[in-house]
Motif scaffolding. Structure first.
Motif, short mmCIF file in Angstrom:
data_model
loop_
_atom_site.label_atom_id
_atom_site.label_comp_id
_atom_site.label_asym_id
_atom_site.label_seq_id
_atom_site.Cartn_x
_atom_site.Cartn_y
_atom_site.Cartn_z
N ARG A 1 7.70 -0.46 -0.30
CA ARG A 1 6.83 -0.64 -1.36
C ARG A 1 6.26 -1.46 -1.09
O ARG A 1 6.72 -2.73 -1.96
N MET A 2 5.09 -1.61 -0.68
CA MET A 2 4.05 -3.31 -0.66
C MET A 2 3.78 -3.48 -2.27
O MET A 2 3.63 -2.76 -2.39
N SER B 1 5.38 0.04 4.78
CA SER B 1 4.72 0.01 3.90
C SER B 1 5.18 2.34 3.75
O SER B 1 4.82 2.82 4.12
N ASP B 2 5.46 2.49 2.85
CA ASP B 2 5.73 3.64 2.41
C ASP B 2 3.90 4.94 1.84
O ASP B 2 3.89 5.00 1.47
N ARG B 3 3.64 4.18 2.47
CA ARG B 3 1.90 4.67 2.25
C ARG B 3 0.89 4.98 2.32
O ARG B 3 -0.09 5.02 3.40
N ALA B 4 1.17 4.60 4.12
CA ALA B 4 0.45 4.24 5.20
C ALA B 4 0.45 5.26 5.79
O ALA B 4 2.00 6.14 6.44
N LYS C 1 -1.44 0.67 2.23
CA LYS C 1 -1.54 1.20 1.21
C LYS C 1 -3.37 2.64 0.82
O LYS C 1 -3.96 3.16 0.24
N GLU C 2 -3.22 3.47 2.17
CA GLU C 2 -4.02 4.71 2.35
C GLU C 2 -3.65 5.68 1.74
O GLU C 2 -4.81 6.32 1.04
N LEU C 3 -2.85 6.11 1.67
CA LEU C 3 -2.21 7.07 1.16
C LEU C 3 -2.07 6.80 -0.37
O LEU C 3 -1.59 5.82 -0.67
N SER C 4 -2.67 8.26 -1.46
CA SER C 4 -2.60 7.87 -2.54
C SER C 4 -1.12 7.93 -3.27
O SER C 4 -0.10 7.21 -3.52
N GLN C 5 -0.41 8.80 -1.95
CA GLN C 5 1.78 8.68 -2.73
C GLN C 5 2.47 8.29 -1.41
O GLN C 5 2.13 8.06 -0.79
N ALA C 6 3.02 7.48 -2.69
CA ALA C 6 4.28 6.57 -1.88
C ALA C 6 5.58 7.85 -0.87
O ALA C 6 5.92 8.06 -1.98
N PRO D 1 -5.82 -3.44 -3.36
CA PRO D 1 -6.46 -1.89 -2.79
C PRO D 1 -5.74 -2.08 -1.27
O PRO D 1 -5.51 -1.05 -1.07
N TYR D 2 -5.30 -3.05 -0.92
CA TYR D 2 -5.05 -2.55 0.35
C TYR D 2 -3.57 -4.00 0.81
O TYR D 2 -3.18 -4.62 0.30
N ALA D 3 -3.04 -3.66 2.76
CA ALA D 3 -2.02 -3.75 2.36
C ALA D 3 -1.36 -3.50 3.92
O ALA D 3 -1.98 -2.84 4.74
N PRO D 4 -0.58 -4.61 4.71
CA PRO D 4 -0.24 -4.30 6.17
C PRO D 4 0.24 -3.24 5.78
O PRO D 4 1.41 -2.55 5.22
#
Length: 907
Positions: free
Chosen positions: A110-111, A136-139, A59-64, A116-119
């Motif tokens: 979508r995780m 994850s679509d935010r990695a 979930k590092e990136l703010s936008q998926a 705040p975190y996800a693999p």
């Protein structure tokens, strides 16, 4: 029936355990820990990116962006991240699998959840020939490349192992913290996940030393996550003979040596990463990454409880909705009975069902609680985190642990299980299953139904397939001996069995009249008797307690004089058991026995000190303390009711797993019965608050070989040597003490200043092998026991931890019934036993329930051969889990392996 669930349900145990700290002096108990405050972790940047890595970077990136993620996946698949022999066909990865092929889909997702975190990527087996890697679509793209490579390697290792008919029984050793699996050569076996992690590390190492600072930081973060940069702890890890786990630099060196031995093609890349970590100009980055990783773990712990509470609320809403809509639920494609760790691993690793059932879940868990191990508060379990790996879970117990060199705490393990349930959306119907039936031939059941569950509120629920993951079963209850002249009563129904001095049995109704009809099933089970054609037939000796901890002997004893009274009949007895006229007794004694000027009052009523009420510990009835006038519980406030219910709980006998250290008070006079691991943990918890603890165990036959204890703890080996030259009295003491040395004497329970066998705890505990044969209430709110020599003792609290029984009501064997025959589910080598199933394959028994004696009997196979096979499998486990065949370490991966090949749609 409305189900209500507090949004802070999971924290109650933690709050209670922490509250005990104010009562203590000396060493701080392991249950008095609070969550560390979460400082603001670093914002987006190279240190946060490197620290999050593959495990936390989803979930590092703010936008998926699914499109961005798909492009990163395509780049990873075309950039050399494939396992040997794999090909990309129509966007899927295809791995040779003997004469066939194994297909892996790699797709954006979508995780879920508010953590705040996800693999970055997870893998899920869809059957024996297919898996999916969900990304994850935010990695970030670089982490996606590494994660895809790692997950593809992981799946390829599984495919190769199964093609060669093997399943190495190992958990992941490339993690931070204590290492339990190193062999004499200093190397560790690798799990499929470990091999995947090495692949990711190789991709990073291959870019060194010419890589930019970002790649170097990520390489350092990955090496740290794999335990290759572990630092030596401030205090040495606790060890005992034959069980010396590695920590710090020793563990890190063992991991590195294993990579070189098991993946020689990655050795050069590993050495580049380790060389980078050893450079002087890398130390600042290492400190920042280490601090950031600690902060991320604290933030994950802090956010977990709300996520778990939201799932609990959703389950309550689901239960209420289904109850309101359906008198009896429709056919559920697949039901899991249970919702603890075994049921959760089952749900996480099941292949998806395409057969759905409208507005009800296609897979539904049925359980009234969430598993004992999950809810013991901040209490150390028997294994470190690496031995409690949960297949399919997004986060592992180590991710929630505050000290990865220590044994894992129940709070950390419970968060891992609870978060996994929550993020997977595991729906649980909150009720208790009381019976499971297989469809009889010719029965008119709803279409698709093969199994029927009956619940505690009388509802019926049908299922097409069903898994039982109910654990070891209800707590084992002691049975009475020397029955002559005693009367036993079912506290729930009032039915009684009276044994006259000659030993003849008489069944009585609640009014005390002879009863020749059929007893309720649970009454017959509790009292060990049934009427056959109106004649009592003894089944076995009655239980001393019912499952709620209420004594089955109604007689109440006066501790000062030995006189007693049966409150149901008001019959009064002298110390020899001879009935006497209460009018002939001293007025003060008469009053204690309940004979008051205003009439008779049951002396078992206990006054609540902060209210005008007294409560009955058996019936929960409430009266006014001053007058004895009955009080309608419905008129009392929730606060008063909570205090009264707590009083009831304190005045019932309890069983292992029901208490935390905060359950005890300094004034308690406690008896713990059970010399195993359960008794040891109960003694440990109680000793932090209770001054007087008596520990009882069944006397064991003196052996010749005993383990050597570590410094600061009991030394059974030394005791046995003392016995050879001791006098008779000392020999009796040694034989008594060695009776406690069985499954509970291990590294965990010898922890200095903490474990029950640590000398400060052991020496302060009264020990006995003279166990109770009677348990009765006293007139002053305590319990009176007598042993086989009729010697009395009184206690304010009694806890039995003598095991569990799957054939008690509610246990797996009792749920299934004796009509169902079970068969072993074998592993890839056709030898390993992973669980049990019925002839059709739609009913399976998983986890600890599958190794209980009562359930194994349903196989009708050679019990000794089955038991030996299970023991052999448990003997191969790491030292902290060795020989513990009901353990998490033993079963979690076996459940996942069973699910790898099951196809619920075809059942």
């Amino acid at each position: 029936m409305q189900v209500r669930h507090s949004s802070r349900w999971w924290l109650r145990a933690l709050v209670l355990w922490c509250a005990a700290g104010i009562l203590l002096t000396g060493p701080r108990p392991p249950t008095a820990r609070a969550l560390a405050p979460v400082d603001a972790c670093a914002g987006a940047g190279p240190i946060a990116h490197a620290s999050a890595g593959l495990d936390f970077g989803g979930k590092e990136l703010s936008q998926a962006s699914a499109a961005r993620t798909a492009a990163a996946i395509e780049s990873a698949l075309t950039g050399g991240a494939l396992p040997p022999g794999a090909q990309v066909v129509d966007g899927h990865v295809v791995i040779p699998n003997g004469p066939s092929a194994f297909t892996i889909r790699v797709e954006p997702v979508r995780m879920p959840g508010g953590l705040p975190y996800a693999p970055v990527a997870t893998v899920h087996m869809l059957g024996p020939d297919e898996a999916v890697v969900r990304v994850s679509d935010r990695a970030a793209a670089d982490l996606i490349r590494h994660a895809v490579a790692a997950r593809l390697t992981e799946v390829a290792v599984v495919v190769t192992d199964r093609a060669n008919q093997r399943r190495p029984d190992v958990t992941s050793g490339l993690t931070e913290g204590v290492l339990t699996t190193a062999g004499p050569d200093g190397r560790i076996p690798f799990s499929p996940k470990d091999f995947g992690q090495v692949t990711a590390l190789k991709l990073l190492g291959d870019q060194l030393p010419r890589a930019d600072a970002k790649v170097k930081n990520v390489a350092l973060g990955e090496a740290m996550a794999l335990g290759l940069l572990d630092q030596d702890p401030e205090h040495p890890v606790h060890q005992m003979a034959g069980n010396a786990p590695l920590v710090g630099t020793a563990a890190a060196e063992a991991r590195a040596a294993s990579i070189r031995a098991l993946r020689p093609d990655s050795a050069a890349s590993l050495d580049k990463v380790l060389a980078l970590a050893g450079k002087t100009d890398s130390q600042a980055a290492l400190r920042d990454i280490r601090a950031e990783r600690d902060c991320q773990h604290r933030a994950l712990r802090a956010a977990a409880d709300q996520t778990i509470a939201q799932r609990a609320d959703a389950d309550a809403d689901l239960t209420n909705s289904l109850n309101a809509k359906y008198p009896n639920l429709p056919v559920i494609p697949h039901v899991i009975v249970g919702s603890g760790w075994a049921a959760t691993v089952d749900y996480l690793t099941l292949p998806p069902l395409t057969n759905t059932s409208g507005d009800t879940p296609s897979v539904l868990a049925v359980a009234s609680g969430s598993g004992v191990v999950n809810n013991l508060g901040d209490f150390r379990l028997t294994q470190p985190a690496m031995d409690n790996e949960l297949p399919g879970a997004p986060f592992q117990p180590a991710d929630f642990a505050e000290d990865r060199d220590d044994f894992v705490f129940s709070t950390a393990f419970g968060r891992a299980v609870g978060v996994a349930r929550a993020l997977a959306g595991m729906p649980t119907y909150r009720t208790l299953a009381t019976k499971v039936e297989t469809k009889p031939a010719g029965a008119s059941w709803p279409a698709g139904a093969r199994y029927r569950l009956t619940t505690s509120d009388g509802r019926e629920l049908y299922a097409h397939s069903l898994d039982l993951a109910t654990g070891l079963g209800p707590a084992r209850i002691p049975q009475a001996v020397s029955l002559a002249g005693r009367t036993f009563v079912d506290p729930r129904t009032g039915y009684q069995t009276a044994v006259d001095p000659s030993g003849d049995i008489h069944v009585l109704d609640p009014a005390g009249h002879v009863y020749t009809g059929q007893l309720p099933a649970e009454t017959s089970w509790l009292l060990g008797v049934r009427n056959v054609d109106g004649i009592p037939q003894k089944l076995y000796d009655p239980f001393l307690l019912d499952p709620q901890g209420r004594p089955t002997e109604r007689r109440v004893s006066d501790p000062d004089t030995g006189y007693s009274v049966d409150p149901g009949t008001q019959a009064t007895y002298d110390p020899s058991g001879t009935q006497v006229d209460p009018a002939t007794l001293d007025p003060t004694l008469r009053a204690r026995l309940g004979f008051l000027p205003a009439g008779y009052r049951d002396p078992r009523f206990v006054p609540e000190p902060d209210s005008p009420y007294s409560v009955h510990p058996v019936t929960t009835d409430v009266i006014l303390t001053s007058t004895g006038e009955p009080v309608d519980r419905g008129t009392l406030s929730a606060t008063v009711l909570a205090r009264l219910d707590a009083l009831v709980r304190e005045h019932r006998v309890q069983f292992g797993g029901e208490n935390t250290s905060a359950s005890y008070r300094p004034t308690d006079e406690l008896l713990v019965v059970g010399g195993g691991a359960g008794g040891a943990s109960e003694v440990e918890q109680a000793r932090y608050a209770t001054r007087q603890v008596t520990w009882g165990a069944r006397r064991a036959k003196l052996g010749t070989d005993y383990p050597q204890g570590p410094p600061g703890a009991l030394d059974p080996k030394g005791l046995r040597l003392q016995w050879n030259d001791a006098d008779r009295a000392r020999r009796a003491e040694i034989e008594r003490d060695l009776s406690f040395v069985n499954g509970g004497f291990n590294r965990r329970n010898t922890l200095p200043e903490i474990g029950a066998f640590a000398l400060p705890i052991w020496d302060a505990t009264i020990r006995t092998t003279d166990l109770p044969v009677t348990v009765r209430y006293t007139t002053d709110g305590r319990f009176r026991t007598t042993d086989a020599q009729d010697r009395p003792a009184t206690f304010t609290r009694i806890v039995y931890t003598i095991g569990q029984e799957a054939d008690y009501p509610g246990g797996a064997a009792a749920l299934i019934g004796t009509e169902t025959r079970l068969y072993g589910v074998l592993g890839p080598d056709r030898h390993e036993l992973n669980g049990l199933r019925d002839a059709y394959g739609g009913l399976r028994v998983l986890g600890a329930a599958s190794v209980t004696g009562a359930v194994l009997k349903l196989t009708r196979e050679d019990q000794q051969a089955l038991t030996d096979k299970i023991k052999d499998q448990a003997q191969a486990l790491p030292p902290d889990a060795r020989d513990i065949h009901p353990s998490i370490r033993y079963h979690a991966q076996r459940i996942a392996e069973m699910n790898r090949t099951v196809n619920l749609d075809l059942l």
